[in-house]
Design an enzyme around this catalytic site. Structure first.
Site, short mmCIF file in Angstrom:
data_model
loop_
_atom_site.label_atom_id
_atom_site.label_comp_id
_atom_site.label_asym_id
_atom_site.label_seq_id
_atom_site.Cartn_x
_atom_site.Cartn_y
_atom_site.Cartn_z
N HIS A 22 38.56 3.57 -26.33
CA HIS A 22 39.61 3.01 -25.46
C HIS A 22 39.08 1.82 -24.66
CE1 HIS A 22 43.73 3.69 -24.56
NE2 HIS A 22 43.61 4.32 -23.43
N ASN A 71 46.17 2.92 -17.89
CA ASN A 71 47.63 3.05 -17.83
C ASN A 71 48.26 2.30 -16.66
OD1 ASN A 71 47.23 4.64 -20.04
ND2 ASN A 71 47.82 6.55 -19.06
N ASP A 96 42.13 -1.79 -27.64
CA ASP A 96 41.93 -0.91 -28.79
C ASP A 96 43.27 -0.73 -29.50
OD1 ASP A 96 42.78 0.57 -26.41
OD2 ASP A 96 42.57 2.37 -27.63
N ASN A 117 49.89 2.62 -23.46
CA ASN A 117 50.38 2.61 -22.07
C ASN A 117 49.82 1.46 -21.24
OD1 ASN A 117 52.05 4.86 -22.43
ND2 ASN A 117 50.35 6.26 -22.09
#
Length: 194
Positions: A22, A71, A96, A117
């Site tokens: 991530h 997020n 990513d 997100n």
């Protein structure tokens, strides 16, 4: 508006996340920082920022790694865009992407967020989806593994051997995007359909 480009590497803060799939966007920014020289410094926008130029007399770059969780990346991104007077068309989100294979880089402007997100929050904060994205392929989770569990894990040992090449390619893609435009970058990094 200025000739400045805002390059945002998405990820999560803290050493426990630093090598996760991530956080590949922030890994790409570390590579870009090594290329232009300098160190990231804390900015009031809740991000680590490095200002520099792409080559001597080249375009001005602001490399930014939000200090917030993925997020809620939108707040820092929109604050930086306002601070540096950067139009959304000159914002590049490096992130990513599970929908493309590991070791693949793709570029686009606008479109959907594909369940990402961090991108969704940036689109909301900028009030547009029309910003550039450098999508760094991390591949799909194996079997029935939860997507969140997959992206919050470090790269597999075999992937780690290839990771420096992927980060290099993604950094090249960012540079080409800025110097030659989206179409030229797509032509270089998107495989030709046979």
């Amino acid at each position: 508006m200025t000739d400045t480009w805002l390059i945002v590497g998405l990820g999560n803060p803290g050493p426990e996340y630093s090598r996760n799939r991530h956080n590949v966007g922030q890994m790409v920014l570390d590579e870009l920082a090594a290329r232009i020289g300098g160190n990231f410094k804390a900015h009031k926008s809740r991000a680590q920022v490095l200002e520099g130029r792409l080559g001597i007399g080249g375009p001005r770059l602001v490399l930014a790694k939000p200090s917030t969780y993925m997020n809620v990346s939108g707040g820092p991104v929109s604050a930086l865009a306002r601070f540096y007077d950067v139009d959304p068309s000159r914002v590049v989100a490096v992130h990513d992407e599970i929908d493309i294979p590991f070791n693949t880089v793709k570029l686009k402007i606008g479109g959907g967020e594909g369940g990402h997100n961090g991108l969704r929050d940036i689109s909301k904060a900028l009030a547009t989806k029309d910003y550039l994205r450098v999508r760094v392929g991390v591949g799909r989770p194996p079997g029935r593994m939860d997507t969140a569990d997959y992206v919050l894990r470090d790269f597999a040992p075999t992937e780690k051997k290839e990771l420096p090449f992927l980060l290099d390619d993604a950094s090249d893609a960012v540079e080409l995007l800025i110097t030659d435009g989206l179409t030229a970058a797509q032509q270089r990094f998107h495989p030709a359909k046979v």
